[in-house]
Design a protein around this motif. Structure first.
Motif, mmCIF file in Angstrom:
data_model
loop_
_atom_site.group_PDB
_atom_site.id
_atom_site.type_symbol
_atom_site.label_atom_id
_atom_site.label_comp_id
_atom_site.label_asym_id
_atom_site.label_seq_id
_atom_site.Cartn_x
_atom_site.Cartn_y
_atom_site.Cartn_z
ATOM 1 N N HIS A 28 0.466 12.510 -9.903
ATOM 2 C CA HIS A 28 -0.492 12.479 -8.619
ATOM 3 C C HIS A 28 -1.331 11.558 -9.079
ATOM 4 O O HIS A 28 -1.958 10.711 -8.084
ATOM 5 N N VAL A 29 -1.942 11.073 -10.054
ATOM 6 C CA VAL A 29 -2.828 10.124 -10.758
ATOM 7 C C VAL A 29 -2.242 8.918 -10.439
ATOM 8 O O VAL A 29 -2.618 7.923 -10.071
ATOM 9 N N ALA A 30 -1.091 8.806 -11.005
ATOM 10 C CA ALA A 30 -0.277 7.623 -10.503
ATOM 11 C C ALA A 30 -0.120 6.874 -9.257
ATOM 12 O O ALA A 30 -0.396 6.016 -9.119
ATOM 13 N N ARG A 31 0.112 7.993 -8.460
ATOM 14 C CA ARG A 31 0.252 7.499 -6.902
ATOM 15 C C ARG A 31 -0.898 7.415 -6.331
ATOM 16 O O ARG A 31 -1.157 6.428 -5.443
ATOM 17 N N THR A 32 -2.018 8.022 -6.598
ATOM 18 C CA THR A 32 -3.329 7.789 -6.168
ATOM 19 C C THR A 32 -3.938 6.322 -6.729
ATOM 20 O O THR A 32 -4.261 5.562 -5.890
ATOM 21 N N ALA A 33 -3.618 5.955 -7.948
ATOM 22 C CA ALA A 33 -4.021 4.665 -8.440
ATOM 23 C C ALA A 33 -3.052 3.617 -7.910
ATOM 24 O O ALA A 33 -3.900 2.579 -7.341
ATOM 25 N N ARG A 34 -1.867 3.668 -7.483
ATOM 26 C CA ARG A 34 -1.147 2.844 -6.632
ATOM 27 C C ARG A 34 -1.534 2.757 -5.646
ATOM 28 O O ARG A 34 -1.661 1.420 -4.770
ATOM 29 N N ASP A 35 -1.907 3.963 -4.632
ATOM 30 C CA ASP A 35 -2.303 3.526 -3.321
ATOM 31 C C ASP A 35 -3.818 2.911 -3.267
ATOM 32 O O ASP A 35 -3.840 2.150 -2.324
ATOM 33 N N ASN A 36 -4.558 3.282 -4.169
ATOM 34 C CA ASN A 36 -5.663 2.519 -4.467
ATOM 35 C C ASN A 36 -5.544 1.195 -4.713
ATOM 36 O O ASN A 36 -6.380 0.331 -3.931
ATOM 37 N N GLU A 37 -4.650 0.941 -5.481
ATOM 38 C CA GLU A 37 -4.436 -0.727 -5.855
ATOM 39 C C GLU A 37 -3.937 -1.471 -4.684
ATOM 40 O O GLU A 37 -4.409 -2.247 -4.131
ATOM 41 N N GLU A 38 -3.118 -0.705 -3.869
ATOM 42 C CA GLU A 38 -2.556 -1.310 -2.563
ATOM 43 C C GLU A 38 -3.372 -1.489 -1.755
ATOM 44 O O GLU A 38 -3.425 -2.653 -0.831
ATOM 45 N N GLY A 39 -4.198 -0.517 -1.335
ATOM 46 C CA GLY A 39 -5.334 -0.296 -0.322
ATOM 47 C C GLY A 39 -6.368 -1.502 -0.613
ATOM 48 O O GLY A 39 -6.835 -2.129 0.265
ATOM 49 N N GLY A 40 -6.897 -1.753 -1.813
ATOM 50 C CA GLY A 40 -7.680 -2.597 -2.432
ATOM 51 C C GLY A 40 -7.309 -4.068 -2.167
ATOM 52 O O GLY A 40 -8.409 -4.928 -1.405
ATOM 53 N N GLY A 41 -6.184 -4.250 -2.327
ATOM 54 C CA GLY A 41 -5.408 -5.576 -2.249
ATOM 55 C C GLY A 41 -5.446 -5.740 -0.620
ATOM 56 O O GLY A 41 -5.979 -7.048 -0.488
ATOM 57 N N GLN A 42 -5.315 -5.116 0.135
ATOM 58 C CA GLN A 42 -5.221 -5.217 1.712
ATOM 59 C C GLN A 42 -6.589 -5.326 2.006
ATOM 60 O O GLN A 42 -6.752 -5.980 3.059
#
Length: 111
Positions: free
Chosen positions: A85-99
């Motif tokens: 779950h932490v990995a998924r949240t970090a991935r989503d945050n990274e992708e969302g931040g890039g967008q």
């Protein structure tokens, strides 16, 4: 040693969660096999006083050991799920931040 920087990305966390899950699955399989093997022996210590003492001691010790190992198994499973779950949240945050940064950059260029 404490001054070393560690870079931990979502991909490494995801891999670690998979490794923890594999360990949990291996432990569950081994516990099941050991329990089946012990059950196959029956109660070979006999019904006299010494045999009963040995049998009760075996049941208490093995019961305690299995309870502890099953607790560890539960912890491994929970930690694996949490890391995932932490990995998924970090991935989503990274992708969302890039967008978000791309959008802000486009908005700044438009001005």
């Amino acid at each position: 040693m404490g001054d070393e920087n560690v870079k931990l990305g979502w991909n490494q966390l995801n891999l670690a969660s998979g490794d923890l899950d594999k360990v949990a699955q291996d432990l569950a399989r081994d516990l099941k096999g050991i329990k089946a093997e012990l059950a196959g022996f029956g109660e070979p210590w006999g019904g006299d006083e010494i045999g009963m003492l040995i049998g009760v001691t075996h049941q208490v010790v093995s019961g305690f050991a299995f309870d502890q190992l099953e607790g560890i198994l539960g912890d491994l499973t929970a930690h694996s799920e949490a890391a995932h779950h932490v990995a998924r949240t970090a991935r989503d945050n990274e992708e969302g931040g890039g967008q978000l940064f791309s959008q802000v950059g486009n908005d700044v260029e438009a001005v």
